[in-house]
Design a protein around this motif. Structure first.
Motif, PDB file in Angstrom:
ATOM      1  N   THR A  90       0.845  -1.208   0.000  1.00 28.00           N
ATOM      2  CA  THR A  90       0.000   0.000   0.000  1.00 28.00           C
ATOM      3  C   THR A  90       0.879   1.256   0.000  1.00 28.00           C
ATOM      4  O   THR A  90       0.611   2.226  -0.720  1.00 28.00           O
ATOM      5  N   TYR A  91       1.907   1.206   0.826  1.00 27.96           N
ATOM      6  CA  TYR A  91       2.823   2.354   0.929  1.00 27.96           C
ATOM      7  C   TYR A  91       3.456   2.652  -0.432  1.00 27.96           C
ATOM      8  O   TYR A  91       3.482   3.811  -0.876  1.00 27.96           O
ATOM      9  N   PHE A  92       3.923   1.595  -1.110  1.00 24.86           N
ATOM     10  CA  PHE A  92       4.578   1.816  -2.398  1.00 24.86           C
ATOM     11  C   PHE A  92       3.576   2.307  -3.441  1.00 24.86           C
ATOM     12  O   PHE A  92       3.839   3.271  -4.171  1.00 24.86           O
ATOM     13  N   ALA A  93       2.419   1.640  -3.494  1.00 26.49           N
ATOM     14  CA  ALA A  93       1.420   2.009  -4.508  1.00 26.49           C
ATOM     15  C   ALA A  93       0.972   3.463  -4.329  1.00 26.49           C
ATOM     16  O   ALA A  93       0.764   4.193  -5.299  1.00 26.49           O
ATOM     17  N   ARG A  94       0.875   3.888  -3.082  1.00 28.06           N
ATOM     18  CA  ARG A  94       0.325   5.218  -2.805  1.00 28.06           C
ATOM     19  C   ARG A  94       1.373   6.321  -2.943  1.00 28.06           C
ATOM     20  O   ARG A  94       1.058   7.450  -3.277  1.00 28.06           O
ATOM     21  N   PHE A  95       2.625   6.006  -2.672  1.00 32.91           N
ATOM     22  CA  PHE A  95       3.628   7.081  -2.593  1.00 32.91           C
ATOM     23  C   PHE A  95       4.803   6.956  -3.565  1.00 32.91           C
ATOM     24  O   PHE A  95       5.759   7.722  -3.450  1.00 32.91           O
ATOM     25  N   LYS A  96       4.729   6.022  -4.505  1.00 29.73           N
ATOM     26  CA  LYS A  96       5.845   5.922  -5.447  1.00 29.73           C
ATOM     27  C   LYS A  96       5.933   7.206  -6.269  1.00 29.73           C
ATOM     28  O   LYS A  96       4.924   7.810  -6.626  1.00 29.73           O
ATOM     29  N   PHE A  97       7.139   7.617  -6.528  1.00 24.18           N
ATOM     30  CA  PHE A  97       7.446   8.860  -7.245  1.00 24.18           C
ATOM     31  C   PHE A  97       6.904  10.102  -6.536  1.00 24.18           C
ATOM     32  O   PHE A  97       6.572  11.095  -7.152  1.00 24.18           O
ATOM     33  N   LYS A  98       6.804   9.961  -5.214  1.00 23.42           N
ATOM     34  CA  LYS A  98       6.416  11.108  -4.383  1.00 23.42           C
ATOM     35  C   LYS A  98       7.414  11.228  -3.237  1.00 23.42           C
ATOM     36  O   LYS A  98       8.378  10.467  -3.162  1.00 23.42           O
ATOM     37  N   HIS A  99       7.142  12.176  -2.350  1.00 22.35           N
ATOM     38  CA  HIS A  99       8.031  12.394  -1.206  1.00 22.35           C
ATOM     39  C   HIS A  99       7.278  12.068   0.094  1.00 22.35           C
ATOM     40  O   HIS A  99       6.819  12.962   0.796  1.00 22.35           O
ATOM     41  N   PRO A 100       7.154  10.781   0.417  1.00 19.43           N
ATOM     42  CA  PRO A 100       6.405  10.438   1.636  1.00 19.43           C
ATOM     43  C   PRO A 100       7.122  10.901   2.906  1.00 19.43           C
ATOM     44  O   PRO A 100       8.350  10.917   2.969  1.00 19.43           O
ATOM     45  N   ALA A 101       6.304  11.258   3.897  1.00 21.47           N
ATOM     46  CA  ALA A 101       6.830  11.680   5.206  1.00 21.47           C
ATOM     47  C   ALA A 101       6.474  10.591   6.228  1.00 21.47           C
ATOM     48  O   ALA A 101       5.653   9.715   5.940  1.00 21.47           O
ATOM     49  N   PRO A 102       7.058  10.637   7.407  1.00 25.77           N
ATOM     50  CA  PRO A 102       6.787   9.588   8.406  1.00 25.77           C
ATOM     51  C   PRO A 102       5.304   9.335   8.652  1.00 25.77           C
ATOM     52  O   PRO A 102       4.870   8.186   8.752  1.00 25.77           O
ATOM     53  N   GLU A 103       4.511  10.415   8.735  1.00 20.36           N
ATOM     54  CA  GLU A 103       3.086  10.216   9.036  1.00 20.36           C
ATOM     55  C   GLU A 103       2.364   9.479   7.913  1.00 20.36           C
ATOM     56  O   GLU A 103       1.361   8.801   8.158  1.00 20.36           O
ATOM     57  N   ASP A 104       2.846   9.613   6.694  1.00 18.55           N
ATOM     58  CA  ASP A 104       2.245   8.877   5.577  1.00 18.55           C
ATOM     59  C   ASP A 104       2.382   7.380   5.799  1.00 18.55           C
ATOM     60  O   ASP A 104       1.440   6.610   5.607  1.00 18.55           O
ATOM     61  N   PHE A 105       3.581   6.985   6.198  1.00 19.00           N
ATOM     62  CA  PHE A 105       3.814   5.558   6.432  1.00 19.00           C
ATOM     63  C   PHE A 105       3.057   5.076   7.666  1.00 19.00           C
ATOM     64  O   PHE A 105       2.402   4.023   7.628  1.00 19.00           O
ATOM     65  N   LEU A 106       3.119   5.866   8.731  1.00 18.78           N
ATOM     66  CA  LEU A 106       2.453   5.449   9.976  1.00 18.78           C
ATOM     67  C   LEU A 106       0.943   5.321   9.760  1.00 18.78           C
ATOM     68  O   LEU A 106       0.296   4.444  10.334  1.00 18.78           O
ATOM     69  N   GLY A 107       0.400   6.197   8.925  1.00 17.19           N
ATOM     70  CA  GLY A 107      -1.028   6.139   8.602  1.00 17.19           C
ATOM     71  C   GLY A 107      -1.386   4.813   7.956  1.00 17.19           C
ATOM     72  O   GLY A 107      -2.423   4.212   8.266  1.00 17.19           O
ATOM     73  N   ILE A 108      -0.516   4.341   7.085  1.00 21.53           N
ATOM     74  CA  ILE A 108      -0.788   3.062   6.404  1.00 21.53           C
ATOM     75  C   ILE A 108      -0.628   1.897   7.379  1.00 21.53           C
ATOM     76  O   ILE A 108      -1.385   0.919   7.332  1.00 21.53           O
ATOM     77  N   VAL A 109       0.359   2.000   8.260  1.00 21.35           N
ATOM     78  CA  VAL A 109       0.545   0.936   9.261  1.00 21.35           C
ATOM     79  C   VAL A 109      -0.724   0.810  10.096  1.00 21.35           C
ATOM     80  O   VAL A 109      -1.219  -0.287  10.366  1.00 21.35           O
ATOM     81  N   LYS A 110      -1.298   1.972  10.456  1.00 17.05           N
ATOM     82  CA  LYS A 110      -2.528   1.964  11.261  1.00 17.05           C
ATOM     83  C   LYS A 110      -3.705   1.408  10.452  1.00 17.05           C
ATOM     84  O   LYS A 110      -4.488   0.592  10.946  1.00 17.05           O
ATOM     85  N   GLU A 111      -3.787   1.862   9.224  1.00 12.32           N
ATOM     86  CA  GLU A 111      -4.896   1.463   8.348  1.00 12.32           C
ATOM     87  C   GLU A 111      -4.894  -0.047   8.101  1.00 12.32           C
ATOM     88  O   GLU A 111      -5.932  -0.702   8.161  1.00 12.32           O
ATOM     89  N   VAL A 112      -3.736  -0.603   7.871  1.00 11.76           N
ATOM     90  CA  VAL A 112      -3.659  -2.030   7.528  1.00 11.76           C
ATOM     91  C   VAL A 112      -3.442  -2.896   8.765  1.00 11.76           C
ATOM     92  O   VAL A 112      -4.067  -3.931   8.939  1.00 11.76           O
TER      93      VAL A 112
END
Lengths: 568, 254
Positions: free
Chosen positions: A386-408
């Motif tokens: 999910t993290y890769f699909a959502r943020f590839k070719f972007k500049h993800p920040a820590p909260e982006d990843f943590l949000g996905i950890v929580k979501e999944v």
């Protein structure tokens, strides 16, 4: 810059600048040359220290008027780069060149946050925006060139040749040129693989391609998508320029093969190749800010390296008498860290003494491994997919990843990773005591009656043992854990503990005495900081191994002493 | 071959030399085994022996420092005692073996002169080896061919071995002359035939050791107590043979 200033060092300086076709050199200033550079808010205040001051690694172009949304300008920057003798990442040795961080790079514009650019620190790495690159390199005719991008054109003039490379959607461009390069090619699915290696490394080609393909497969599984570009170049630098080794760039990485004598069981070259390739995901496509959040590229990628290595080779160190995988390495590395830091800091904010490397690389590796064990592989991979699909070719920040950890993964998973990042909380389960003793039989009047022989044997079978196991949670997390008691007859008894209230005692009876009590036998908590206290052994079973280890060490010393006394 | 036959007849000398090596083994092995067992009993490593033992146990509590000091001291004692023993052994090689007490008294008599000779030949050997090592290292570091460091390493090892044999020959000649004259004598002579036999025995002694040490490594990587004992015996046979051929090389010069 005069000769004295640049002797032995490299530099990159701006020699010309046009803005929409007009000379704009007057509008360009190095940040060290402007008064009160902090006022521009480009770098953080805590970046400036006794050793690190605003210098000529950042330049400012002051536009005559603000650039409004939807408007554009054309900047043409002329620059001059002198390569240093290779020390780290970039430079030359004899006729060998590895060019990384060799051109002026635009800072990343982050909307309301403004421009993101930091001073040059010893530890920190890089952050740049995705762009279309077109690079023309003119080199002597007999040079072999490897680079980011695809070769679009090659022309020869006299003793030189010009190669033009182009590529979309990368945020850096590196190249290498050497008249001694040898080239090997291979294929992984749709990707053409190039290996540039020095003479003498012919026998390492197979090992290097095997590692590279293991990396392609491992990261595709971890991130859920294949490497998207159609070309990849692996550079195996000569050892005299080993400082250029072990570095990542989009579509090109440098490996490291210390010696042609490196045994197959020592997979250091493989680990470096897998790790550097992995950065094409965690840095190349998931372009997090390496200055501010090193764990997002180095930490996730170190986990990815251990994952891919484990998947293909099982062990990084693979001898009949010694085996170790990447997770073991990371745990042992992190286990030695006693400092005050945690991973969620900018590179320059770590205290001296090994905290940066240990916390940016090792700690995330074993905590992610723990998360994988806790959630199960499928759900864990779903997080990364999910993290890769959502943020590839972007500049993800820590909260982006943590949000996905929580979501999944849920609240507990998110809390676990957040505390890994921003606290010193640890996991450490221990068996503090284990006892096993015969239960005394009640001696009553009946015991004085004569007992027939046939019944005597039956009595022996009835011997019972009282066993106790005391387990302690010495860490900060309260996760359930399994405790297993192994009995002398080989059978096992399993108990569950919720990890709460600090400690717990299990008591049970058995027909056979307990020989071993172990907490978390399946190593679910891969980040447990001490394995030593995870078990109590009433009858040690590793005496043979100990003897063999002592014997081997003693014989090595015997041999060394004997050979050293050759001339006596 | 006469030298080898002669040494075989005086096999007690080989045994004495080997016993020093065996004593060294036990001096290391016994405390190491006791310490390993004390570290592993009643905890995880008594259950599952994994590589974690290195950071968990071995790398903590100053153990490496203590071990390093212990090994350095043991090495110094080993070298000194070997120089000491050589006085009696050389004396016995020239005449006949007259028992261990006589060997020890002769060792004591020649020890100061033998120690001086050790430094006279040992220090230039070290300096020359370092110079050649630097030269081969320089050639390797300037070549783009990455097989060059390996080639240079082999050349370096061969040079070091040849230098060792040459200096050992001179050293041996000097020790015999010293015993005969009762004064410290230096020798830099080379008698072709003797030198070739000396070098031959020395090279065979090294090969013998490496073959059996290699076999020992192979056996130790297999599991099983029997194979572990076989690995130990293989190494000890290698050391015994090495000392046998080494003394044969000295006998050539006597």
């Amino acid at each position: 810059m005069d000769t004295k200033e640049t002797k032995g060092f490299g530099y990159c300086k701006i020699t010309g600048l046009t803005l929409n076709g007009e000379n704009a050199m007057g509008k360009f200033h190095y940040i060290s040359d402007v008064p009160n550079p902090e006022s521009f808010g480009i770098f953080w205040k805590d970046e400036v220290s006794k050793d690190v001051r605003p210098d000529r690694t950042i330049g400012l172009i002051q536009l005559p008027e603000p650039l409004n949304p939807g408007e554009s300008i054309i900047l043409k920057i002329e620059f001059e780069t002198k390569f240093p003798r290779v020390f780290a990442r970039t430079g030359y040795w004899q006729t060998f060149f590895m060019a990384g961080q060799w051109f002026p790079k635009m800072a990343v514009f982050q909307g309301e946050k403004g421009w993101n650019c930091h001073l040059f620190h010893y530890r920190s790495e890089f952050f740049a925006d995705f762009a279309h690159y077109k690079v023309a390199l003119t080199v002597p005719k007999d040079y072999v060139v490897g680079s980011t991008g695809y070769l679009k054109n090659e022309t020869t003039t006299g003793n030189t040749k010009t190669l033009t490379f182009e590529v979309d959607n990368v945020h850096d461009f590196a190249w290498t040129a050497w008249n001694h390069w040898k080239v090997a090619t291979d294929q992984w699915k749709h990707v053409k693989l190039f290996l540039l290696y020095p003479p003498g490394h012919e026998k390492t080609v197979h090992r290097q391609f095997e590692a590279l393909k293991a990396a392609f497969s491992g990261y595709a599984e971890l991130c859920g998508e294949d490497y998207p570009y159609k070309k990849f170049t692996l550079v195996d630098p000569p050892m005299q320029a080993s400082g250029a080794g072990g570095m990542e760039y989009p579509m090109l990485v440098t490996g490291m093969f210390p010696s042609t004598l490196t045994p197959a069981g020592i997979r250091i070259p493989e680990t470096v190749i897998v790790h550097e390739f992995g950065h094409n995901y965690f840095y190349g496509m998931l372009a997090s800010n390496e200055f501010e959040d090193a764990w997002m590229d180095e930490g996730m990628n170190s986990f990815g390296t251990a994952y891919a290595m484990n998947r293909h080779y099982k062990y990084d160190l693979d001898f009949p008498f010694l085996k170790m995988d990447g997770f073991d390495e990371a745990r042992m590395g992190f286990g030695t860290y006693k400092g005050p830091d945690f991973p969620g800091k900018a590179a320059w904010e770590f205290s001296p003494g090994g905290g940066y490397s240990n916390l940016s690389y090792n700690k995330p590796t074993i905590y992610f491994r723990t998360l994988e064990n806790m959630l199960g592989k499928e759900k864990f991979l779903q997080i990364f997919h999910t993290y890769f699909a959502r943020f590839k070719f972007k500049h993800p920040a820590p909260e982006d990843f943590l949000g996905i950890v929580k979501e999944v993964g849920g609240d507990q998973a998110e809390d676990f990773i957040r505390r890994m990042l921003y606290t010193r909380d640890k996991i450490d389960y221990a068996v503090t005591e284990a006892t096993s003793g015969k239960i005394p039989r009640f001696v009553g009047l009946k015991a004085f009656q004569p007992v027939p022989d046939a019944k005597k044997n039956k009595k022996k079978d009835k011997t019972r043992y009282q066993n106790t196991i005391t387990v302690e949670n010495r860490g900060n997390f309260q996760f359930p854990v399994t405790v297993v008691a192994t009995l002398k007859d080989g059978s096992k008894q399993e108990f569950k503990w919720d990890g709460k209230n600090g400690w717990h005692r299990f008591e049970f009876e058995s027909a056979s005495p307990m020989t071993v009590a172990i907490v978390d036998p399946d190593r679910i908590y891969a980040c447990d900081v001490s394995l030593k206290n995870n078990a109590v052994t009433l009858e040690p079973r590793t005496g043979g191994s100990m003897n063999k280890l002592a014997l081997t060490i003693s014989q090595i010393i015997q041999m060394v002493f004997n050979v050293t006394s050759l001339a006596i | 071959m006469n030298a080898l036959k002669s040494v075989l007849r005086k096999h007690k000398l080989v045994t004495i030399l080997y016993l020093q090596e065996l004593a060294l083994f036990f001096i290391i092995f016994i405390p190491l085994t006791i310490w390993f067992h004390s570290q592993t009993s009643r905890n995880y490593f008594g259950t599952t022996f994994t590589v974690d033992i290195f950071p968990e146990v071995l790398a903590k509590g100053g153990a490496p420092v203590v071990a390093a000091i212990f090994i350095i001291l043991t090495f110094l004692l080993f070298i000194l005692f070997r120089i000491y023993l050589m006085g009696g052994i050389f004396d016995s090689l020239m005449g006949k073996y007259s028992g261990f007490p006589h060997l020890m008294s002769e060792s004591a008599r020649h020890f100061p002169r033998f120690l001086l000779l050790f430094f006279v030949y040992g220090i230039p050997l070290l300096i020359l080896s370092a110079i050649f090592s630097k030269l081969t290292g320089s050639v390797a570091s300037h070549s783009p061919d990455q097989s060059m460091p390996v080639t240079m390493m082999i050349i370096n090892r061969v040079i070091a071995l040849l230098l060792s044999i040459l200096f050992s020959f001179w050293h041996t000649c000097a020790r015999f002359k010293t015993i005969i004259s009762g004064k410290t004598k230096i020798s830099f002579c080379i008698k072709g035939k003797h030198f070739l036999w000396f070098a031959g025995y020395q090279i065979v002694s090294v090969i013998f050791l490496f073959v059996f040490a290699g076999l020992s490594v192979i056996l130790l990587t297999k599991s099983g107590t029997g194979l572990m004992i076989a690995g130990f015996l293989s190494m000890q046979i290698g050391l015994y043979g090495r000392n046998l051929f080494k003394l044969a090389s000295y006998k050539v010069v006597s």
